[in-house]
Write a protein that holds these residues in place. Structure first.
Motif, PDB file in Angstrom:
ATOM      1  N   ALA A   1       1.305 -20.240 -26.419  1.00 40.95           N
ATOM      2  CA  ALA A   1       1.384 -20.490 -24.976  1.00 40.95           C
ATOM      3  C   ALA A   1       2.493 -19.669 -24.343  1.00 40.95           C
ATOM      4  O   ALA A   1       2.342 -19.142 -23.230  1.00 40.95           O
ATOM      5  CB  ALA A   1       1.608 -21.979 -24.715  1.00 40.95           C
ATOM      6  N   ALA A   2       3.617 -19.545 -25.056  1.00 42.63           N
ATOM      7  CA  ALA A   2       4.742 -18.761 -24.544  1.00 42.63           C
ATOM      8  C   ALA A   2       4.355 -17.291 -24.402  1.00 42.63           C
ATOM      9  O   ALA A   2       4.640 -16.644 -23.387  1.00 42.63           O
ATOM     10  CB  ALA A   2       5.947 -18.913 -25.460  1.00 42.63           C
ATOM     11  N   LEU A   3       3.708 -16.744 -25.421  1.00 39.56           N
ATOM     12  CA  LEU A   3       3.279 -15.348 -25.368  1.00 39.56           C
ATOM     13  C   LEU A   3       2.251 -15.119 -24.265  1.00 39.56           C
ATOM     14  O   LEU A   3       2.303 -14.115 -23.546  1.00 39.56           O
ATOM     15  CB  LEU A   3       2.712 -14.912 -26.720  1.00 39.56           C
ATOM     16  CG  LEU A   3       3.723 -14.804 -27.864  1.00 39.56           C
ATOM     17  CD1 LEU A   3       3.012 -14.484 -29.174  1.00 39.56           C
ATOM     18  CD2 LEU A   3       4.764 -13.727 -27.558  1.00 39.56           C
ATOM     19  N   ASN A   4       1.324 -16.053 -24.121  1.00 33.25           N
ATOM     20  CA  ASN A   4       0.318 -15.932 -23.068  1.00 33.25           C
ATOM     21  C   ASN A   4       0.965 -15.942 -21.683  1.00 33.25           C
ATOM     22  O   ASN A   4       0.556 -15.190 -20.787  1.00 33.25           O
ATOM     23  CB  ASN A   4      -0.703 -17.060 -23.168  1.00 33.25           C
ATOM     24  CG  ASN A   4      -1.650 -16.887 -24.342  1.00 33.25           C
ATOM     25  OD1 ASN A   4      -1.807 -15.786 -24.869  1.00 33.25           O
ATOM     26  ND2 ASN A   4      -2.281 -17.969 -24.764  1.00 33.25           N
ATOM     27  N   ALA A   5       1.969 -16.789 -21.502  1.00 28.92           N
ATOM     28  CA  ALA A   5       2.663 -16.857 -20.215  1.00 28.92           C
ATOM     29  C   ALA A   5       3.367 -15.539 -19.918  1.00 28.92           C
ATOM     30  O   ALA A   5       3.313 -15.022 -18.796  1.00 28.92           O
ATOM     31  CB  ALA A   5       3.668 -18.008 -20.222  1.00 28.92           C
ATOM     32  N   GLY A   6       4.018 -14.969 -20.933  1.00 29.41           N
ATOM     33  CA  GLY A   6       4.689 -13.691 -20.747  1.00 29.41           C
ATOM     34  C   GLY A   6       3.717 -12.568 -20.447  1.00 29.41           C
ATOM     35  O   GLY A   6       3.968 -11.715 -19.583  1.00 29.41           O
ATOM     36  N   GLN A   7       2.584 -12.569 -21.133  1.00 32.89           N
ATOM     37  CA  GLN A   7       1.582 -11.533 -20.909  1.00 32.89           C
ATOM     38  C   GLN A   7       1.036 -11.589 -19.487  1.00 32.89           C
ATOM     39  O   GLN A   7       0.803 -10.546 -18.857  1.00 32.89           O
ATOM     40  CB  GLN A   7       0.448 -11.680 -21.924  1.00 32.89           C
ATOM     41  CG  GLN A   7       0.842 -11.263 -23.335  1.00 32.89           C
ATOM     42  CD  GLN A   7      -0.226 -11.597 -24.365  1.00 32.89           C
ATOM     43  OE1 GLN A   7      -1.199 -12.290 -24.054  1.00 32.89           O
ATOM     44  NE2 GLN A   7      -0.054 -11.120 -25.578  1.00 32.89           N
ATOM     45  N   LYS A   8       0.825 -12.781 -18.963  1.00 31.28           N
ATOM     46  CA  LYS A   8       0.312 -12.916 -17.594  1.00 31.28           C
ATOM     47  C   LYS A   8       1.285 -12.313 -16.586  1.00 31.28           C
ATOM     48  O   LYS A   8       0.881 -11.614 -15.646  1.00 31.28           O
ATOM     49  CB  LYS A   8       0.052 -14.390 -17.274  1.00 31.28           C
ATOM     50  CG  LYS A   8      -1.158 -14.974 -17.971  1.00 31.28           C
ATOM     51  CD  LYS A   8      -1.353 -16.440 -17.594  1.00 31.28           C
ATOM     52  CE  LYS A   8      -2.564 -17.031 -18.307  1.00 31.28           C
ATOM     53  NZ  LYS A   8      -2.749 -18.469 -17.977  1.00 31.28           N
TER      54      LYS A   8
END
Length: 222
Positions: A98-105
């Protein structure tokens, strides 16, 4: 809306009150995706980065900051949102993804995203081995990585204090690191990139480097 208040009112006031020394700010691109990879000395590191960088920077924040009830809870949510926090659930098996997905967005939208590769604050002032999430973000988005070194922030809010105190603060921003040409994105490549980022942070901060992950006292195994 509130991030404009933080940027144009709170940030200048804080810079005037605490007069942080800022070195290399020209290394942070004025626009476009960029990862700010910083050492982590104190709870106020996020606020310091938000206040000295002249563009909006977003960070991961505990989802609980955004879900407290009542007026106080809404005020907290508005404030941390204005500082650039992105809510992420922690403490479960999907937290890392979830953390990586948030950063990617944030990066895919052309934003600035800050990350602490150590994963937690250093309790003894040394710089610890970085987790490879910074490399995953660099590979998946093509964003350059700007190493950041904060010094003196640990003296802003000593343990037991509620109001920040005068302290000599320095924020150093290194030259951007470009990993977009890497064709290998495997575990070995992620480790190599992360180590390069940590070495750049260490050169800026001059902290003693420890090639192990930082563990808090409550994580020690008897």
């Amino acid at each position: 809306m509130l991030h404009h208040l933080v940027r144009y009112v709170l940030a200048p006031a804080a810079r005037l009150a605490y007069r942080p020394a800022v070195v290399g700010l020209e290394n942070v691109p004025a626009d476009g995706p960029v990862i700010l990879a910083s050492n982590h000395r104190a709870v106020l590191d996020t606020a310091v980065i938000s206040l000295v960088v002249r563009r909006r920077v977003q960070f991961l924040g505990k989802a609980e900051y955004f879900t407290q009830p009542g007026f106080r809870g809404r005020a907290m949510a508005a404030f941390v949102g204005g500082l650039g926090y992105v809510p992420v659930e922690r403490g479960n098996a999907h937290a890392g993804l979830a953390a990586l997905n948030a950063g990617q967005k944030v990066l895919n939208a052309g934003g600035a995203f800050a990350i602490y590769p150590e994963g937690t604050r250093s309790l003894d002032g040394r710089l610890y081995r970085g987790h490879t999430g910074v490399a995953v973000l660099a590979f998946s988005t093509g964003a350059p990585v700007v190493p950041v070194a904060l010094t003196g922030t640990e003296n802003l809010l000593p343990r037991g204090a509620r109001i920040p105190r005068p302290a000599r603060i320095t924020a150093r921003f290194g030259e951007p690191l470009d990993f977009s040409g890497w064709t290998e994105h495997n575990l070995r490549a992620r480790r190599a990139v992360t180590d390069e980022v940590m070495a750049a942070i260490q050169r800026l901060s001059r902290q003693e480097y420890v090639n192990t992950y930082h563990r808090r006292p409550d994580e020690d195994v008897a």
